[in-house]
Design an enzyme around this catalytic site. Structure first.
Site, mmCIF file in Angstrom:
data_model
loop_
_atom_site.group_PDB
_atom_site.id
_atom_site.type_symbol
_atom_site.label_atom_id
_atom_site.label_comp_id
_atom_site.label_asym_id
_atom_site.label_seq_id
_atom_site.Cartn_x
_atom_site.Cartn_y
_atom_site.Cartn_z
ATOM 1 C CD GLU A 246 -4.843 -0.500 9.141
ATOM 2 O OE1 GLU A 246 -2.943 -1.325 8.601
ATOM 3 O OE2 GLU A 246 -4.793 -0.161 7.791
ATOM 4 C CD GLU B 289 -3.987 0.983 1.724
ATOM 5 O OE1 GLU B 289 -3.421 -0.837 2.134
ATOM 6 O OE2 GLU B 289 -4.025 1.666 2.042
HETATM 7 C C1 BGC Z 1 -5.316 3.206 4.529
HETATM 8 C C2 BGC Z 1 -5.605 4.332 4.908
HETATM 9 C C3 BGC Z 1 -6.604 5.403 4.600
HETATM 10 C C4 BGC Z 1 -8.004 4.033 3.789
HETATM 11 C C5 BGC Z 1 -8.706 4.944 3.635
HETATM 12 C C6 BGC Z 1 -6.624 1.921 4.105
HETATM 13 O O1 BGC Z 1 -6.063 0.912 3.257
HETATM 14 O O2 BGC Z 1 -4.910 2.175 4.767
HETATM 15 O O3 BGC Z 1 -5.020 4.377 6.118
HETATM 16 O O4 BGC Z 1 -7.161 6.348 5.123
HETATM 17 O O5 BGC Z 1 -7.214 3.054 3.636
HETATM 18 O O6 BGC Z 1 -10.364 4.449 4.112
#
Ligand code: BGC
Length: 907
Positions: A760, A496
């Site tokens: 997270e 990501e």
């Molecule tokens: C990310 C986030 C992001 C989010 C939005 C995720 O996959 O890691 O930090 O803001 O998606 O939905």
């Protein structure tokens, strides 16, 4: 290693004898080479040992070759910056600037620094883009899947190639600069030496519009006779894997990497030699067989090329590079410092697994890579390094949360007694490394973690009496370091690593307390501006790749929040001038789609209060609150920029959105729709309620927390506001309870379970369920770490008044509480360093404060007896440099001039 991260330090005030200017910067950078502007901003910081001292006047002189090209003259101003006001600077020129400051007593001190300009005109570029030419390459091998791919896909990553050019210099050298960039990643060399200590250059920008070039001084490396310059070129963000996009082609911007470089050598007789990339360069593959940011790097030491960038090297079998011509329309001079290795982290433990593999623990989750020492390997022996953030219960490496990112490096030995391996074109998010195939016993001394991140200067430090809170701050800081890798990313480990806009705006206030992030965010915002759609929407991730979504509430509002926040913190109006059209088009977009001012339409991805726990904050409420916020900042920007009509129009719109918000979401009892913590926090923090509604909202918020046993439910959007709002409205005790909480969900829970970075999700790992949902479970995501702002602003007590910009008018308002018996912090404001240190002992409260020259402060001293507060033994009424203000029953308050103060009072 020289980096901003370690360099930035202020002189100790106690060692000074008078007003001193330090940290001279040009375009907010220390002695930059190759700046792209003709009227750069020159700035400095001040420190003084004398109370009430100030910069009475300053003078800046700019010199070229010892000849003055501009003299500002003495200016009676307290500003600590000035824009170059002489004739516009000339291209490719070195300048010295001299600063003199006069203090309150009329004494003058001086300092000087340098900067150099880059190439201002397109026609100064002789360089062409060059790339690998399959037709002419005798070593051509079609791109292959690397060894043992964990995730099988048709990888089309070709091995990085070495490029070189040999040339003669027939005259002495007075100055040599190289301007270099790549579509891809490069590491540059001259005469056998790597140039600079930058990593992952040129960094990630929206390459379709902006490609940054770096400038290096190579004067000392060249000589008369044969010289060689060259580079290794990898794919990086240009053509490697980016995000979760596993299309067979990783090629987001282009299919193969390209190099562009121009060496300019000045001779004492005034003549110039230019050596630039073109079809005369030659290239070939070398020991790096594969390199990708997400997947890892493979290195075969048997294929090393020797002194390939040195004179005298036989490159007769190298192939001519393909010459693509000289389109320089996207080139910009780099405006921010690149990624560097800022620290080496030693391994703290090595464990041998039954499988014969070793697990190395760095003791800290980082973004970076390892340097491995190999001894006694056979030629051809392969060692594999897999990286992960966590271990499974049986002690083996946990990598499921990396998704398709292999994060695996390979080293193939050439059989030498001692060899070192350190990849150059990959970066991993990891704490643990699994080493497989190592000859003999692996020891902790064989592995060193190299920490990589954008080299933003450290700005703030915080410490207190509680180990848990210090660990939290450390986790926040490491979260920032791990995710400020060229752009502000969500995470450094899985497939990501994207510039998610909400994550960035939510964390910015905390980030700015810890490091000087102005140029880092300006650079990112430039990519946000180019990604704005014709209608005015902002994509979810910047640089804009992969996601087709744009215009998401709280995400796209980065368009207004980031520039306004930067302006408030750094006081540089130019941020707003550049951002203004973006801000305005963004709020107009939302307004057009939502004429009744409740933001229900065009909400794109609408993630709500992302990763909230056990509740659902109303999405329309969240969106409309953010709409109000964006309109408010747009109006404020218009006021600063002197756009009176726009300021009036957006202020009026703000009033209307606010009224619509109240009408829609506040019920008769004063409850907000959905009755969630974030539902109350947003309107409180964004000032959407009148006083009475505000009080009711605070009560409801507190009631919700109490009902839940003082436990939080907030996600990304709410969490940043939680402790600040509780403190603002008189419930600091609750904020401290949340801070110290170690039950699920809390920051303490992750720390209790060994976290060294911010997770997270609150349930990244739980006692009940073990690892959280594998599809999205990063252990290094900074968003929930946005509580850092509160630690600096309310615990240590360093913030600025609502009208202040650039921390000119400080608010020193510490809130002792919780388990803390002392806390201290310092912060490098644009004018100088502010610091606080409070302690509670034996029923007494002591507060040490330093206010830098150029600032004023309102200092709040918590006390049970406001009349008894003393400053250095004097009552506030007679203390030098202070003006007492009306106290409250629990706080003495005074205005202060610059200086160092010690307040004492019964607790
Ligand atoms: C990310 C986030 C992001 C989010 C939005 C995720 O996959 O890691 O930090 O803001 O998606 O939905």
């Amino acid at each position: 290693m020289v980096t901003n991260w370690v360099l930035s330090d202020a002189p100790a005030v106690a060692d000074l004898t008078r007003l001193t200017a330090y940290d001279l910067r040009c375009e907010h950078r220390v002695e930059p080479l190759g700046i792209g502007t003709r009227r750069p901003r020159l700035s400095w910081r001040l420190a003084s040992p004398a109370r009430g001292d100030r910069q009475d006047a300053f003078r800046v002189q700019v010199l070229r070759d010892g000849v003055q090209v501009w003299d500002s003259g003495w200016r009676s101003e307290w500003e600590t910056y000035v824009d170059h006001g002489g004739a516009p600077l000339t291209s490719q020129t070195d300048y010295v600037w001299q600063l003199s400051v006069r203090d309150a007593a009329g004494e003058v001190t001086s300092a000087e620094a340098t900067f150099a300009t880059g190439l201002f005109h397109d026609d100064e570029w002789e360089a062409h883009w060059i790339e690998h030419d399959y037709e002419t390459d005798p070593y051509f091998e079609p791109p292959v899947d690397r060894q043992e791919p964990r995730t099988v896909r048709q990888a089309t990553i070709a091995p990085p190639r070495h490029y070189r050019r040999s040339f003669e210099l027939t005259r002495p050298i007075s100055r040599a600069r190289v301007y270099v960039t790549a579509h891809g990643l490069y590491q540059f060399s001259a005469n056998g030496q790597r140039i600079g200590n930058d990593e992952l250059t040129p960094g990630w920008t929206d390459y379709r519009e902006r490609v940054a070039y770096q400038t290096y001084d190579v004067t000392g490396l060249l000589h008369e006779g044969e010289n060689v310059i060259g580079a290794v070129l990898g794919e990086g963000w240009w053509s490697g894997y980016v995000g979760w996009d596993t299309r067979s082609h990783a090629h987001h911007y282009g299919k193969k990497p390209q190099l562009l470089a121009q060496l300019v050598v000045d001779h004492p007789d005034g003549s110039r030699t230019v050596v630039a990339t073109d079809g005369r360069w030659v290239e070939r593959v070398g020991p790096i067989r594969f390199a990708d940011l997400l997947m890892g790097e493979s290195y075969d030491a048997r294929l090393e090329l020797g002194d390939w960038s040195s004179p005298g090297y036989d490159a007769s079998d190298w192939a001519p590079a393909g010459d693509l011509g000289g389109d320089v329309s996207t080139l910009i001079a780099a405006t921010t410092d690149p990624v560097r290795v800022t620290e080496e982290v030693p391994a703290v433990a090595v464990t041998a697994l039954e499988s014969g593999r070793f697990i190395v623990d760095l003791g800290q989750n980082v973004a970076g890579r390892v340097r491995l020492r190999v001894r006694g390997a056979q030629a051809g022996q392969q060692i594999r390094l897999r990286h992960g953030e966590m271990l499974q219960a049986d002690g083996s490496l946990y990598t499921a949360n990396l998704r398709t990112a292999d994060a695996t490096d390979y080293f193939v030995s050439a059989g030498a007694d001692e060899e070192f391996f350190e990849p150059i074109f990959t970066v991993h998010g990891f704490r643990y490394v699994e080493v497989d195939g190592y000859p003999g016993e692996l020891t902790a001394d064989d592995v060193v973690g190299q920490v990589l991140h954008s080299d933003t200067p450290v700005a703030g430090r915080f410490e207190c009496s509680d180990a848990g809170v210090n660990q939290l701050l450390s986790n926040i800081r490491w979260g920032q370091r791990g995710n400020f890798v060229s752009v502000p990313t969500d995470c450094p480990q899985r497939d990501e690593r994207l510039g998610w806009t909400a994550d960035a705006q939510i964390f910015l206030p905390t980030a700015a307390y810890q490091a000087d992030v102005l140029t880092f965010f300006e650079n990112w915002f430039a990519d946000l501006a180019v990604a704005q759609t014709g209608e005015g929407a902002i994509p979810d991730v910047i640089p804009h790749v992969i996601t087709g979504r744009h215009g998401t509430p709280a995400w796209a509002d980065a368009a207004t929040i980031v520039p306004w926040t930067l302006y408030r913190i750094y006081g540089d109006e130019r941020v707003l001038r550049t951002a203004w059209p973006v801000m305005r088009r963004w709020v107009d977009y939302v307004h057009r789609a939502n004429p009744d001012l409740i933001w229900r339409h065009r909400t794109s991805g609408h993630y709500g209060d992302w990763l909230q726990v056990g509740v659902v904050t109303d999405r329309d409420l969240l969106a409309t609150a953010y709409f109000a916020r964006s309109v408010e900042f747009t109006a404020a920007a218009a006021r600063v920029l002197g756009l009176a009509d726009e300021a009036a129009a957006y202020s009026e719109l703000w009033e209307k959105v606010r009224a619509a918000f109240v009408a829609e979401f506040v019920d008769a009892e004063g409850k907000l729709r959905g009755d969630t913590q974030t539902g109350y926090l947003l309107p409180l923090a964004f000032g959407l309620l009148d006083e009475q509604a505000e009080q009711t909202a605070v009560k409801q918020l507190v009631a919700d927390l109490e009902r839940r046993g003082r436990s939080l439910t907030t996600g990304f959007a709410g969490v940043a506001l939680l402790c600040p709002m509780l403190t603002k409205y008189g419930h600091a005790d609750l904020a401290y309870d949340l801070l110290h909480d170690d039950r699920y969900p809390s920051w303490g829970y992750s720390i209790k379970h060994g976290a060294t970075t911010i997770w997270e999700r609150w349930d990244g790992w739980t006692e009940e369920n073990g690892f959280g949902p594998v599809a999205m479970n990063s252990f290094n995501h900074y968003s929930l770490g946005s509580v850092g702002e509160w630690l600096y602003a309310d615990v240590a007590g360093i913030s600025q008044s609502p009208e202040s910009v650039g921390f000119r008018d400080l608010v020193i308002n510490p809130h002792p509480g919780g388990r803390l018996t002392w806390a201290k912090a310092s912060y490098d404001t644009p004018t100088g360093r502010v610091s606080t240190h409070w302690q509670l002992s034996d029923g007494a409260f002591t507060l040490d404060v330093t206010i830098p020259p150029g600032a004023t402060a309102t200092i709040h001293i918590p006390t049970s007896a406001p009349d008894s507060v003393e400053e250095s033994g004097h009552p506030l009424t007679t203390a030098e440099g202070l003006t007492p203000l009306e106290p409250t029953p629990t706080t003495a308050i005074c205005r202060a001039h610059p200086g160092t103060y010690r307040f004492t009072t019964p607790a």
